[in-house]
Design a protein around this motif. Structure first.
Motif, PDB file in Angstrom:
ATOM      1  N   PHE A 142      54.056  22.140  56.464  1.00 14.48           N
ATOM      2  CA  PHE A 142      54.566  23.019  55.318  1.00 14.48           C
ATOM      3  C   PHE A 142      53.277  23.372  54.389  1.00 14.48           C
ATOM      4  CE2 PHE A 142      56.266  22.720  50.755  1.00 14.48           C
ATOM      5  CZ  PHE A 142      56.691  24.014  50.880  1.00 14.48           C
ATOM      6  N   GLY A 143      52.421  22.124  54.109  1.00 16.30           N
ATOM      7  CA  GLY A 143      51.263  22.306  53.400  1.00 16.30           C
ATOM      8  C   GLY A 143      50.271  23.376  53.990  1.00 16.30           C
TER       9      GLY A 143
ATOM     10  N   VAL B 203      48.528  29.047  43.599  1.00 18.78           N
ATOM     11  CA  VAL B 203      48.634  29.283  45.040  1.00 18.78           C
ATOM     12  C   VAL B 203      48.531  30.861  45.420  1.00 18.78           C
ATOM     13  CG1 VAL B 203      50.077  29.283  47.092  1.00 18.78           C
ATOM     14  CG2 VAL B 203      49.581  27.395  45.921  1.00 18.78           C
TER      15      VAL B 203
ATOM     16  N   VAL C  43      53.340  21.070  47.360  1.00 18.49           N
ATOM     17  CA  VAL C  43      53.955  20.368  48.493  1.00 18.49           C
ATOM     18  C   VAL C  43      54.599  19.063  47.939  1.00 18.49           C
ATOM     19  CG1 VAL C  43      53.520  19.281  50.864  1.00 18.49           C
ATOM     20  CG2 VAL C  43      52.371  21.673  50.171  1.00 18.49           C
TER      21      VAL C  43
ATOM     22  N   MET D  59      49.389  30.985  53.253  1.00 23.30           N
ATOM     23  CA  MET D  59      49.714  31.941  52.268  1.00 23.30           C
ATOM     24  C   MET D  59      48.548  32.278  51.241  1.00 23.30           C
ATOM     25  SD  MET D  59      53.438  31.837  50.996  1.00 23.30           S
ATOM     26  CE  MET D  59      53.394  30.894  49.562  1.00 23.30           C
ATOM     27  N   THR D  60      47.668  31.148  51.041  1.00 26.45           N
ATOM     28  CA  THR D  60      46.759  31.580  50.020  1.00 26.45           C
ATOM     29  C   THR D  60      45.738  32.354  50.862  1.00 26.45           C
ATOM     30  OG1 THR D  60      45.444  29.700  50.706  1.00 26.45           O
ATOM     31  CG2 THR D  60      47.125  29.252  48.763  1.00 26.45           C
TER      32      THR D  60
ATOM     33  N   LYS E 211      58.174  18.179  48.519  1.00 31.13           N
ATOM     34  CA  LYS E 211      58.577  17.346  49.498  1.00 31.13           C
ATOM     35  C   LYS E 211      58.579  15.872  49.258  1.00 31.13           C
ATOM     36  CE  LYS E 211      58.272  19.836  53.411  1.00 31.13           C
ATOM     37  NZ  LYS E 211      59.478  19.889  54.579  1.00 31.13           N
TER      38      LYS E 211
ATOM     39  N   ALA F 255      38.305  35.750  46.202  1.00 29.06           N
ATOM     40  CA  ALA F 255      37.843  37.097  46.716  1.00 29.06           C
ATOM     41  C   ALA F 255      36.931  37.942  45.878  1.00 29.06           C
ATOM     42  CB  ALA F 255      39.124  37.987  46.943  1.00 29.06           C
TER      43      ALA F 255
ATOM     44  N   PHE G  95      49.055  15.001  49.999  1.00 30.45           N
ATOM     45  CA  PHE G  95      47.727  14.665  50.842  1.00 30.45           C
ATOM     46  C   PHE G  95      46.472  14.225  50.049  1.00 30.45           C
ATOM     47  CE2 PHE G  95      49.804  19.087  51.994  1.00 30.45           C
ATOM     48  CZ  PHE G  95      49.998  18.636  53.348  1.00 30.45           C
TER      49      PHE G  95
ATOM     50  N   PRO H 236      43.416  32.725  45.070  1.00 30.85           N
ATOM     51  CA  PRO H 236      42.800  33.600  46.191  1.00 30.85           C
ATOM     52  C   PRO H 236      42.212  34.628  45.602  1.00 30.85           C
ATOM     53  CG  PRO H 236      44.877  32.601  46.882  1.00 30.85           C
ATOM     54  CD  PRO H 236      44.966  32.290  45.484  1.00 30.85           C
TER      55      PRO H 236
ATOM     56  N   ILE I 192      47.741  23.672  46.172  1.00 32.86           N
ATOM     57  CA  ILE I 192      48.875  23.520  47.504  1.00 32.86           C
ATOM     58  C   ILE I 192      49.211  22.040  47.454  1.00 32.86           C
ATOM     59  CG2 ILE I 192      48.561  23.372  49.972  1.00 32.86           C
ATOM     60  CD1 ILE I 192      46.222  25.430  49.899  1.00 32.86           C
TER      61      ILE I 192
ATOM     62  N   MET J 237      51.207  26.709  53.232  1.00 31.40           N
ATOM     63  CA  MET J 237      50.930  27.198  52.010  1.00 31.40           C
ATOM     64  C   MET J 237      49.559  27.480  51.984  1.00 31.40           C
ATOM     65  SD  MET J 237      53.071  26.858  49.558  1.00 31.40           S
ATOM     66  CE  MET J 237      54.625  27.153  50.551  1.00 31.40           C
ATOM     67  N   PHE J 238      48.546  26.886  52.730  1.00 26.96           N
ATOM     68  CA  PHE J 238      47.231  27.207  52.999  1.00 26.96           C
ATOM     69  C   PHE J 238      47.227  28.543  53.446  1.00 26.96           C
ATOM     70  CE2 PHE J 238      43.834  27.775  55.976  1.00 26.96           C
ATOM     71  CZ  PHE J 238      42.834  27.808  55.277  1.00 26.96           C
TER      72      PHE J 238
ATOM     73  N   VAL K 138      46.821  35.717  50.694  1.00 23.39           N
ATOM     74  CA  VAL K 138      46.465  36.613  49.618  1.00 23.39           C
ATOM     75  C   VAL K 138      45.013  37.007  49.342  1.00 23.39           C
ATOM     76  CG1 VAL K 138      46.825  36.361  46.928  1.00 23.39           C
ATOM     77  CG2 VAL K 138      48.493  35.348  48.266  1.00 23.39           C
ATOM     78  N   LEU K 139      44.224  36.116  49.884  1.00 18.05           N
ATOM     79  CA  LEU K 139      42.873  36.499  49.970  1.00 18.05           C
ATOM     80  C   LEU K 139      42.490  37.727  50.598  1.00 18.05           C
ATOM     81  CD1 LEU K 139      39.762  35.094  49.417  1.00 18.05           C
ATOM     82  CD2 LEU K 139      40.013  34.996  51.880  1.00 18.05           C
TER      83      LEU K 139
ATOM     84  N   ASN L 240      55.879  16.860  58.999  1.00 12.21           N
ATOM     85  CA  ASN L 240      56.702  18.065  58.654  1.00 12.21           C
ATOM     86  C   ASN L 240      56.047  18.382  57.147  1.00 12.21           C
ATOM     87  OD1 ASN L 240      58.486  19.632  58.222  1.00 12.21           O
ATOM     88  ND2 ASN L 240      60.119  18.431  58.038  1.00 12.21           N
ATOM     89  N   THR L 241      55.555  17.520  56.300  1.00 11.39           N
ATOM     90  CA  THR L 241      54.965  17.835  55.055  1.00 11.39           C
ATOM     91  C   THR L 241      53.482  18.536  55.397  1.00 11.39           C
ATOM     92  OG1 THR L 241      55.847  15.936  54.031  1.00 11.39           O
ATOM     93  CG2 THR L 241      53.868  16.641  53.082  1.00 11.39           C
ATOM     94  N   THR L 242      52.722  18.088  56.480  1.00 14.76           N
ATOM     95  CA  THR L 242      51.340  18.475  56.787  1.00 14.76           C
ATOM     96  C   THR L 242      51.564  20.028  57.299  1.00 14.76           C
ATOM     97  OG1 THR L 242      50.787  16.501  57.542  1.00 14.76           O
ATOM     98  CG2 THR L 242      49.403  18.175  58.286  1.00 14.76           C
TER      99      THR L 242
END
Lengths: 207, 661
Positions: free
Chosen positions: A30-31, B245, B215, A37-38, B219, B253, B143, B249, B211, A34-35, A41-42, A26-28
């Motif tokens: 969610f992470g 976050v 998290v 989402m970044t 979490k 860019a 992570f 980015p 990130i 997040m990625f 934004v890019l 679940n954490t992975t």
């Protein structure tokens, strides 16, 4: 909401997972959201740049002079169907059918690769016709925005090939299922970005 | 293309430094590097370092390595600062000072880039790695492997920026490299490329760390630790990581677009060809302004931990502190245009951003008052972290008021790009961010290393920094009003500026004394470590969970994961005398991995290859990257188990030490 669906799909298969491992998955997921989402934004930055520069043709061609609607529509259909087949791969994983997971992933990769090939050939046609990224601010931002998406799709295809190899070799293990989940999130995300490109770059460019 | 060009790209003998000072800097760097390698080899520590540090995925060790690299970079960045002060104190009238104009420009560009990206960011991520998992009652970050990748990317970026001392030159276009100056037409050497790729690589590491910790905080909190029970430092880190976050980015860019302009001849920011250079300024500050808050929020968090502990009271206005963090996170994306009011966006646009800038000062003001209220009627212990806080609160308020002054567009038209601005943001970054991190470092040092830092030298360092800072930057406020612009390598004698510049130079020298005091402090503390050992795990009378475990903590942080029943979890537990149960279970921890180092190493090759147009090297790096990731993906053996028996032995030792005092 979505992540709870993701969480559900990770408990499939014949493995009974201990609660900690499910929490880790679940954490992975969610992470990875997040990625994404970044990454979003890019792309948002690149869209903003495109919006600023789209009129700066500097004597070169504008969007309506170079975009080919039927061609773009074909690309779009390829990518959208690949999202569908990617969903089918996930459904097969739900049914714990390794054969079909591999099959649908293969189809998805093929569709993705065709999309990349079509985009590359379109870029090649433009550059050969003297309409390169050095021509104007508009074309720089066009090639960069669409190319960045194409690069993502290409990386997605590579990821898919690696993942499929891993599934063939080791089956639908927990790690592979988690990666499949992440990969499909990535793939649908690219689809959404393409919808924006289709609308903002091509549709608004042709009109 | 001939063979030499294929193999070496744009490299040739002429890229090695020619002027004596530049060569001296390069030779010095090489010597320091060789000295370090020699010492490690002499004491046969390579195996130890590799096994226990470089490949470690333990956030406490990664945190220490972050801080070590940042300190090296702080020395480099400070050397740049001293050179600039020396130049401006002497280069007046007929005298041209010690540096050429071009070298001076490289130095101020390197100073800014290094201090922000490789000192402030590094110290911040170092402290976050050390403290956040402990503070939220977690055994690890979300992570661990990604954490190692982030750190080594940071190292790769730092290595690339230092390499520019020896191979080629550095950017002369300032720390944010505005076009058109940073475009190929006006900066044809590889200096700007070094700037782009060292920041891109370091920035990628920051993004991944952002990130990871976001998290982790969402979490991995201990059971019972709701958001409104979370310690303030973790709250501010959550705020800062949300900003990372969303903001980094944009930097990724923007740097990529500038690189495309320079490398592939595109026209994003060029003066001709349909480029738009003001778009660059907008983009870079859409990242750059949140970046300021990314750095300062954790410093606010540190003070929110330090002040209650050394005042013997709980933090005043916890809820308003949380709300002000959230307000700052949102508002920090609505003020970026105040960096270029003079661009001419028009009265209403300037008015909007001017008002928003004044508004963002309010939540910051809330925090200042809360800290003061926390001290009010407290039993204050004037330890060095507390001194850093008090120096901060005075200077930061003054600097903040100067910032609100700059936020008025009408005033800004006068003060834009003057030394007043330079003085303002150094007040925020040095007496805000840096003082905060120094306080945090002193505060948490015993937790990580098991002994406290020497207070006498710590206080000396503080006073030197404080006095030095006032002398170094006070004159710059005045000079700014007198019309001195930033980045001056020379000025006329009849302006009468030289005395003030000399005072500023003396101030910088006193800051240098502060740095020396800190080196001595470290030496003395290590020498007296047995005397200053922290056997309790709680040397200051702490309030949050990191103080509930031994100093230094075991790899798994907590033998039994804590359960939280309120704010200031450890304080409450101490008051009620609750002791954790001693039923230990096996703990699964990530195994060390060297792949993070390989990934960052190949990224370094890619960066170097692109800077010098050595394309085969860049492609080699990409292939290496792919192979490293495959290796990690197909590695099943990534975890190891620490047995309950092992934990029992360690815990028993800690408790017996605890009991003897």
């Amino acid at each position: 909401m979505k992540s709870s669906i993701a969480h559900e799909s990770l408990t499939i298969g014949n493995e009974k997972l201990p609660i900690e491992s499910r929490a880790a998955d679940n954490t992975t997921v969610f992470g990875f959201w997040m990625f994404l989402m970044t990454d979003f934004v890019l792309f948002a930055s690149l869209f903003a740049v495109y919006a600023v520069l789209r009129g700066n043709t500097f004597g070169g061609p504008a969007g309506k002079d170079i975009f080919n609607a039927p061609y773009i529509l074909t690309e779009t259909i390829l990518l959208l169907s690949s999202s569908f087949t990617c969903g089918l791969a996930l459904l097969s994983a739900h049914k714990n059918s390794k054969r079909f997971v591999v099959f649908w992933l293969g189809v998805t990769a093929l569709l993705g690769a065709s999309f990349v090939a079509m985009e590359l050939s379109e870029f090649g046609r433009l550059v050969a016709g003297g309409v390169g990224w050095q021509t104007s601010g508009f074309l720089s931002s066009y090639f960069t925005l669409v190319g960045t998406h194409g690069l993502h799709v290409a990386l997605g295809v590579v990821w898919m090939i690696v993942l499929t190899t891993s599934i063939v070799m080791r089956g639908l293990t927990r790690g592979n299922l988690r990666k499949l989940m992440l990969m499909s999130l990535f793939w649908h995300f690219l689809d959404i970005v393409w919808i924006f490109i289709f609308t903002i770059v091509y549709m608004m460019g042709i009109n | 293309m001939n063979w030499t060009e294929f193999i070496f790209g744009k490299l040739s003998w002429s890229v090695f430094p020619q002027s004596p000072i530049a060569m001296g800097g390069g030779i010095f760097m090489v010597l320091v590097g060789f000295a370090i390698i020699f010492l490690i080899t002499y004491y046969k520590k390579w195996g130890y370092l590799w096994k226990h540090w470089f490949t470690s995925l333990d956030p406490k060790k990664i945190g220490v390595m972050y801080i070590a690299v940042s300190v090296v970079m702080l020395v480099r960045g400070s050397a740049d600062a001293f050179l600039m002060r020396a130049q401006q104190a002497t280069s007046v009238g007929a005298s041209q000072g010690i540096l050429s104009a071009s070298h001076f420009q490289q130095i101020f560009s390197a100073h800014g880039s290094i201090m922000i990206f490789f000192v402030a960011m590094g110290l911040m991520f170092g402290l976050i790695n050390l403290v956040v998992p402990l503070q939220i009652g977690s055994r690890d970050v979300a992570f661990p492997f990604l954490n190692s990748v982030s750190f080594w990317l940071f190292v790769a970026g730092a290595a690339l920026i230092n390499l520019s001392l020896i191979v080629g030159d550095f950017s002369t276009a300032g720390w944010l490299s505005y076009p058109p100056l940073s475009e190929l037409a006006f900066s044809p050497t590889s200096g700007v490329d070094y700037w782009i790729w060292s920041l891109q690589i370091g920035g990628l590491g920051s993004l991944l760390s952002g990130i990871n910790f976001l998290v982790t905080i969402v979490k991995n909190r201990a059971s019972g630790m709701t958001f409104m029970r979370m310690p303030m430092f973790s709250w501010t880190v959550l705020g800062a990581m949300s900003l990372v976050v969303f903001a980094f980015p944009i930097l990724t860019a923007t740097l990529a677009l500038l690189a495309l302009d320079r490398t592939l001849g595109m026209h994003f920011f060029t003066a001709g060809g349909g480029g738009n250079m003001m778009m660059y300024v907008n983009l870079i500050w859409a990242w750059g302004h949140p970046e300021v808050y990314i750095l300062i929020l954790p410093a606010f968090g540190i003070f929110s931990e330090v002040v209650p502990v050394f005042s013997g009271k709980k933090l005043a206005g916890y809820t308003s502190m949380v709300l002000s963090v959230i307000a700052i996170v949102f508002l920090s994306f609505t003020v970026w245009l105040h960096h270029f009011f003079t661009m001419g966006a028009g009265g209403d646009v300037n008015a909007f951003f001017g008002i928003m800038t004044a508004v963002i000062a309010i939540p910051t003001g809330v925090k200042i008052f809360n800290w003061l209220f926390t001290m009010y009627r407290g039993r204050i212990r004037f330890t060095s972290p507390m001194l850093w806080f008090m120096g901060f609160v005075v200077l930061f308020t003054l600097g903040g008021v100067a910032g609100v002054l700059l936020a008025e567009p009408a005033a800004d038209f006068q003060l834009h790009n003057s030394l007043f601005l330079v003085a303002h943001f150094h007040t925020m970054i040095v007496s805000g961010v840096l003082f905060g991190y120094f306080a945090g470092f002193t505060f948490w040092f015993p937790k990580i290393f098991g002994f406290t830092l020497d207070e006498r030298w710590g206080k000396r360092a503080f006073w030197a920094w404080l006095v030095g800072f006032i002398l170094a930057f006070g004159p710059l406020y005045i000079l700014g009003f007198m019309g001195a612009t930033r980045r001056l390598d020379h000025y006329a004698a009849n302006l009468g500026w030289q005395p003030l510049f000399i005072v500023a130079g003396i101030g910088a020298a006193i800051i240098g004394l502060g740095l020396i005091c800190q080196v001595i402090q470290m030496y003395v503390s290590i020498k007296n470590r047995h005397k200053n050992r922290d056997t309790t795990g709680d040397p200051w009378g702490g309030r949050s969970l990191e103080w509930s475990t031994s100093s230094p903590p075991p790899a798994y942080n907590f033998a039994v994961l804590p359960v939280v029943h309120g704010r200031d979890a450890f304080w409450t537990a101490k008051q009620s005398g609750t002791v954790a149960a001693h039923r230990y279970e096996d703990i699964v921890m990530p195994r060390n991995s060297a792949i993070g180092i390989f990934i960052a190493g190949f990224v370094f090759l890619i960066g170097f290859g692109i800077v010098w147009h050595i394309w085969w090297l860049a492609i080699l790096g990409l292939i290496g990257e792919f192979v490293s990731m495959l290796l990690r993906m197909f590695d099943d053996d990534t975890e190891e188990i620490i047995s309950a028996e092992h934990i029992r032995v360690h815990e028993a030792a800690h408790h017996s030490r605890h009991a003897t005092i």
